[in-house]
Motif scaffolding. Structure first.
Motif, PDB file in Angstrom:
ATOM      1  N   ASP A   1       0.799  -1.230   0.000  1.00  0.00           N
ATOM      2  CA  ASP A   1       0.000   0.000   0.000  1.00  0.00           C
ATOM      3  C   ASP A   1       0.832   1.281   0.000  1.00  0.00           C
ATOM      4  OD1 ASP A   1      -2.277  -1.602   0.179  1.00  0.00           O
ATOM      5  OD2 ASP A   1      -2.174  -1.635   2.381  1.00  0.00           O
ATOM      6  N   ASP A   2       2.148   1.162   0.085  1.00  0.00           N
ATOM      7  CA  ASP A   2       2.969   2.357   0.290  1.00  0.00           C
ATOM      8  C   ASP A   2       3.081   3.251  -0.941  1.00  0.00           C
ATOM      9  OD1 ASP A   2       3.740   2.080   3.046  1.00  0.00           O
ATOM     10  OD2 ASP A   2       4.943   0.362   2.434  1.00  0.00           O
ATOM     11  N   LEU A   3       3.102   2.655  -2.131  1.00  0.00           N
ATOM     12  CA  LEU A   3       3.225   3.471  -3.339  1.00  0.00           C
ATOM     13  C   LEU A   3       2.064   4.445  -3.481  1.00  0.00           C
ATOM     14  CD1 LEU A   3       4.606   1.431  -6.374  1.00  0.00           C
ATOM     15  CD2 LEU A   3       5.532   3.492  -5.331  1.00  0.00           C
ATOM     16  N   ALA A   4       0.868   3.993  -3.106  1.00  0.00           N
ATOM     17  CA  ALA A   4      -0.307   4.860  -3.203  1.00  0.00           C
ATOM     18  C   ALA A   4      -0.253   5.984  -2.186  1.00  0.00           C
ATOM     19  CB  ALA A   4      -1.579   4.034  -3.011  1.00  0.00           C
ATOM     20  N   ARG A   5       0.628   5.878  -1.212  1.00  0.00           N
ATOM     21  CA  ARG A   5       0.725   6.893  -0.159  1.00  0.00           C
ATOM     22  C   ARG A   5       1.989   7.725  -0.282  1.00  0.00           C
ATOM     23  NH1 ARG A   5      -1.382   2.882   4.700  1.00  0.00           N
ATOM     24  NH2 ARG A   5      -3.510   2.677   3.906  1.00  0.00           N
TER      25      ARG A   5
ATOM     26  N   ASP B   1      18.213  -0.448   6.586  1.00  0.00           N
ATOM     27  CA  ASP B   1      16.928  -0.675   5.928  1.00  0.00           C
ATOM     28  C   ASP B   1      15.810   0.010   6.704  1.00  0.00           C
ATOM     29  OD1 ASP B   1      18.250  -2.193   4.102  1.00  0.00           O
ATOM     30  OD2 ASP B   1      17.406  -4.130   4.735  1.00  0.00           O
ATOM     31  N   VAL B   2      14.908   0.662   5.966  1.00  0.00           N
ATOM     32  CA  VAL B   2      13.727   1.296   6.554  1.00  0.00           C
ATOM     33  C   VAL B   2      12.496   0.693   5.896  1.00  0.00           C
ATOM     34  CG1 VAL B   2      12.411   3.439   6.830  1.00  0.00           C
ATOM     35  CG2 VAL B   2      14.912   3.469   7.038  1.00  0.00           C
ATOM     36  N   ARG B   3      11.641   0.070   6.701  1.00  0.00           N
ATOM     37  CA  ARG B   3      10.401  -0.514   6.191  1.00  0.00           C
ATOM     38  C   ARG B   3       9.260   0.479   6.415  1.00  0.00           C
ATOM     39  NH1 ARG B   3      10.913  -5.793   4.925  1.00  0.00           N
ATOM     40  NH2 ARG B   3      12.835  -6.819   5.660  1.00  0.00           N
ATOM     41  N   LEU B   4       8.548   0.799   5.352  1.00  0.00           N
ATOM     42  CA  LEU B   4       7.461   1.773   5.463  1.00  0.00           C
ATOM     43  C   LEU B   4       6.237   1.177   6.149  1.00  0.00           C
ATOM     44  CD1 LEU B   4       7.738   3.573   1.998  1.00  0.00           C
ATOM     45  CD2 LEU B   4       8.725   4.226   4.204  1.00  0.00           C
TER      46      LEU B   4
ATOM     47  N   PHE C   1      11.607   8.455  10.640  1.00  0.00           N
ATOM     48  CA  PHE C   1      11.257   7.095  10.225  1.00  0.00           C
ATOM     49  C   PHE C   1      11.229   6.114  11.384  1.00  0.00           C
ATOM     50  CE2 PHE C   1      15.833   7.543   9.967  1.00  0.00           C
ATOM     51  CZ  PHE C   1      16.315   6.376  10.532  1.00  0.00           C
ATOM     52  N   GLU C   2      11.770   6.502  12.541  1.00  0.00           N
ATOM     53  CA  GLU C   2      11.882   5.548  13.644  1.00  0.00           C
ATOM     54  C   GLU C   2      10.587   5.397  14.426  1.00  0.00           C
ATOM     55  OE1 GLU C   2      15.252   7.287  15.586  1.00  0.00           O
ATOM     56  OE2 GLU C   2      16.629   5.833  14.665  1.00  0.00           O
ATOM     57  N   ASP C   3       9.754   6.438  14.416  1.00  0.00           N
ATOM     58  CA  ASP C   3       8.475   6.393  15.125  1.00  0.00           C
ATOM     59  C   ASP C   3       7.437   5.732  14.219  1.00  0.00           C
ATOM     60  OD1 ASP C   3       6.064   6.791  16.416  1.00  0.00           O
ATOM     61  OD2 ASP C   3       6.434   8.896  16.899  1.00  0.00           O
ATOM     62  N   PRO C   4       6.910   4.566  14.577  1.00  0.00           N
ATOM     63  CA  PRO C   4       5.957   3.866  13.698  1.00  0.00           C
ATOM     64  C   PRO C   4       4.641   4.612  13.487  1.00  0.00           C
ATOM     65  CG  PRO C   4       6.099   2.787  15.844  1.00  0.00           C
ATOM     66  CD  PRO C   4       7.193   3.802  15.805  1.00  0.00           C
ATOM     67  N   SER C   5       4.380   5.622  14.327  1.00  0.00           N
ATOM     68  CA  SER C   5       3.144   6.397  14.172  1.00  0.00           C
ATOM     69  C   SER C   5       3.300   7.567  13.208  1.00  0.00           C
ATOM     70  CB  SER C   5       2.676   6.924  15.538  1.00  0.00           C
ATOM     71  OG  SER C   5       3.589   7.876  16.056  1.00  0.00           O
ATOM     72  N   GLN C   6       4.541   7.843  12.771  1.00  0.00           N
ATOM     73  CA  GLN C   6       4.798   8.969  11.880  1.00  0.00           C
ATOM     74  C   GLN C   6       5.101   8.504  10.466  1.00  0.00           C
ATOM     75  OE1 GLN C   6       7.931  11.382  13.888  1.00  0.00           O
ATOM     76  NE2 GLN C   6       6.389  12.988  13.851  1.00  0.00           N
ATOM     77  N   GLN C   7       4.732   9.344   9.493  1.00  0.00           N
ATOM     78  CA  GLN C   7       5.094   9.045   8.112  1.00  0.00           C
ATOM     79  C   GLN C   7       6.542   9.473   7.872  1.00  0.00           C
ATOM     80  OE1 GLN C   7       3.308  11.353   4.843  1.00  0.00           O
ATOM     81  NE2 GLN C   7       2.963   9.421   3.775  1.00  0.00           N
ATOM     82  N   PRO C   8       7.395   8.571   7.394  1.00  0.00           N
ATOM     83  CA  PRO C   8       8.785   8.954   7.105  1.00  0.00           C
ATOM     84  C   PRO C   8       8.840  10.053   6.054  1.00  0.00           C
ATOM     85  CG  PRO C   8       8.537   6.567   7.146  1.00  0.00           C
ATOM     86  CD  PRO C   8       7.151   7.138   7.164  1.00  0.00           C
TER      87      PRO C   8
END
Length: 331
Positions: free
Chosen positions: A9-13, A190-193, A215-222
Motif C-alpha cells: 500500500d505504500d506506493l499509493a501513499r 533498511d527502513v520498512r514503510l 522514520f523511527e516512530d511507527p506512528s509517523q510518516q517517514p
C-alpha cells in the motif's frame, strides 16, 4: 546504503510536499554551515549571515555533527513563538539526539545542559534558534516557498509514483519495491514503510544527497528530504511586516494572516496555516475572527474553504479606513 522498502500500500501513499518545512530548512542550513559546504548559489546568503551574525548563535553548532541533524528545532512565523516552542521541546528527542552527538565527539557544557533539561539551557536554545531564524530564514521565506512550490508542481505533473521516485536524484535508485541511495558514512540501513507511505520533501538547504527523517516512530510518516532545483542565487527578500498599529489592533498572528492573504492572494485554511507556522485549527480560528470582522470573506471551492481580502481589509492594510462616524454627525 540506505534501502527504503515499500509494502503493497505504500506506493499509493507517496506524495510530494506542497510547501517547505521551515523547521527542517533551518536545521539543514545550520548543517550546511557546520559542514563548510560551498555553493555559489548560497554565497549571498552567507555574506548576509556573516554581516548580521551574533556570536551566541554559534551555540547551535554544538547540536550538530557532519552526520547528525536535530529534528526538534521548531520554526514558527513569529520568532517569539519559535523561541517558546523550541524551548518547550519534549526531553526524549533532545536526549536521544544528543546521545548520538556524544557518540561522535564530546558534548559542550551547553549541549549537556540541554540534554539534562536545564531550564536556563532550554531558554538559551529557544533564544538562539529564534535569533538564527530572523537572520537566516525569514528574509528568504518567499523565495524558499516559491522554489518548493515550483518543485511540487514539477513532480506532480509526473503523476505516476514510479516516475516520481525514479527521477528524484542521480544518487537515488528505484527498483520496485526498493528505493536506495548511498549514506554519507558508508553504513547500510533498511527502513520498512509498513503502510505509512512516504512524504517527499523538497529542501532549499538540503544536502547534496537525500536524507531520511522521522522514520523511527511507527506512528509517523517517514520523510525523504531531497535537494530542490534552485535556479539562481538565494537573496534576501524580507516579507512586508504588518505595521505596529495593525499588530496592536489585531494581534501578531491575525495581523500576519491578513497581510498574508493580501500579499499571496486567496488561500485555503491549510495554506494559511503553513504560511503562519501554526496548526490548521489555529489558522481556522484566526480566519473566522477576520471574516466575522469583515476584513476577509470565506468562499468554497469544492470541499476547500478559501479566504480572500474584502475592501474593508484592503482599506485597513492601506491605512485608509472610511470615516464611519461622518454620516451620523451630519444627520
Amino acid at each position: 546504503m540506505l534501502r527504503i522498502l515499500f509494502g503493497a500500500d505504500d506506493l499509493a501513499r507517496v506524495r510530494v510536499a506542497e510547501r517547505p518545512d521551515m523547521s527542517m530548512e533551518l536545521s539543514l542550513s545550520v548543517h550546511a554551515l557546520v559542514n563548510g559546504l560551498r555553493d555559489p548559489r548560497f554565497e549571498a546568503w552567507r555574506d548576509h549571515l556573516r554581516a548580521s551574525w551574533s556570536p551566541r548563535t554559534a551555540l547551535l553548532f554544538d547540536l550538530f555533527t557532519p552526520s547528525a541533524i536535530p529534528e526538534f528545532l521548531t520554526v514558527r512565523r513569529d520568532p517569539g513563538a519559535t523561541e517558546s516552542a523550541t524551548a518547550a521541546t519534549p526531553e526524549a528527542p533532545l536526549r536521544e539526539h544528543l546521545r548520538a552527538v556524544g557518540g561522535e565527539r564530546q558534548l559542550s557544557a551547553f549541549a549537556r545542559g540541554v540534554a539534562a533539561g536545564e531550564r536556563r539551557a532550554r531558554e538559551v536554545l529557544g533564544h538562539v534558534t529564534a535569533e538564527y531564524q530572523t537572520q537566516a530564514i525569514d528574509p528568504y521565506r518567499r523565495q524558499i516557498e516559491t522554489i518548493v512550490t515550483t518543485e511540487h508542481g514539477r513532480r506532480r505533473r509526473l503523476t505516476e509514483p514510479d516516475r516520481v521516485l525514479g527521477s528524484l536524484h542521480p544518487a537515488v535508485s528505484w527498483r520496485r519495491p526498493v528505493l536506495s541511495f548511498p549514506l554519507a558514512n558508508g553504513c547500510r540501513h533498511d527502513v520498512r514503510l509498513d503502510g505509512r507511505g512516504l512524504l517527499l520533501q523538497p529542501c532549499v538547504f538540503g544536502p547534496r544527497r537525500p536524507v531520511i527523517a522521522r522514520f523511527e516512530d511507527p506512528s509517523q510518516q517517514p520523510v525523504l528530504l531531497y535537494p530542490a532545483r534552485i535556479g539562481g542565487p538565494l537573496r534576501a527578500e524580507p516579507e512586508p511586516a504588518p505595521s505596529r498599529t495593525l499588530t496592536a489592533l489585531l494581534g501578531q498572528t491575525r495581523a500576519a494572516a491578513l497581510e498574508s492573504v493580501a500579499v499571496h492572494g486567496p488561500c485555503s485554511t491549510k495554506e494559511l496555516a503553513a504560511r503562519l507556522g501554526v496548526s490548521t485549527a489555529s489558522a481556522s480560528e484566526h480566519a473566522t475572527v477576520l471574516a466575522d470582522s469583515g476584513l476577509t470573506v470565506k468562499g468554497r471551492t469544492g470541499r476547500t474553504v478559501t479566504h480572500r481580502l474584502t475592501p474593508l481589509g484592503e482599506a485597513l492594510l492601506a491605512g485608509h479606513l472610511p470615516a464611519l462616524g461622518a454620516g451620523r454627525e451630519s444627520a
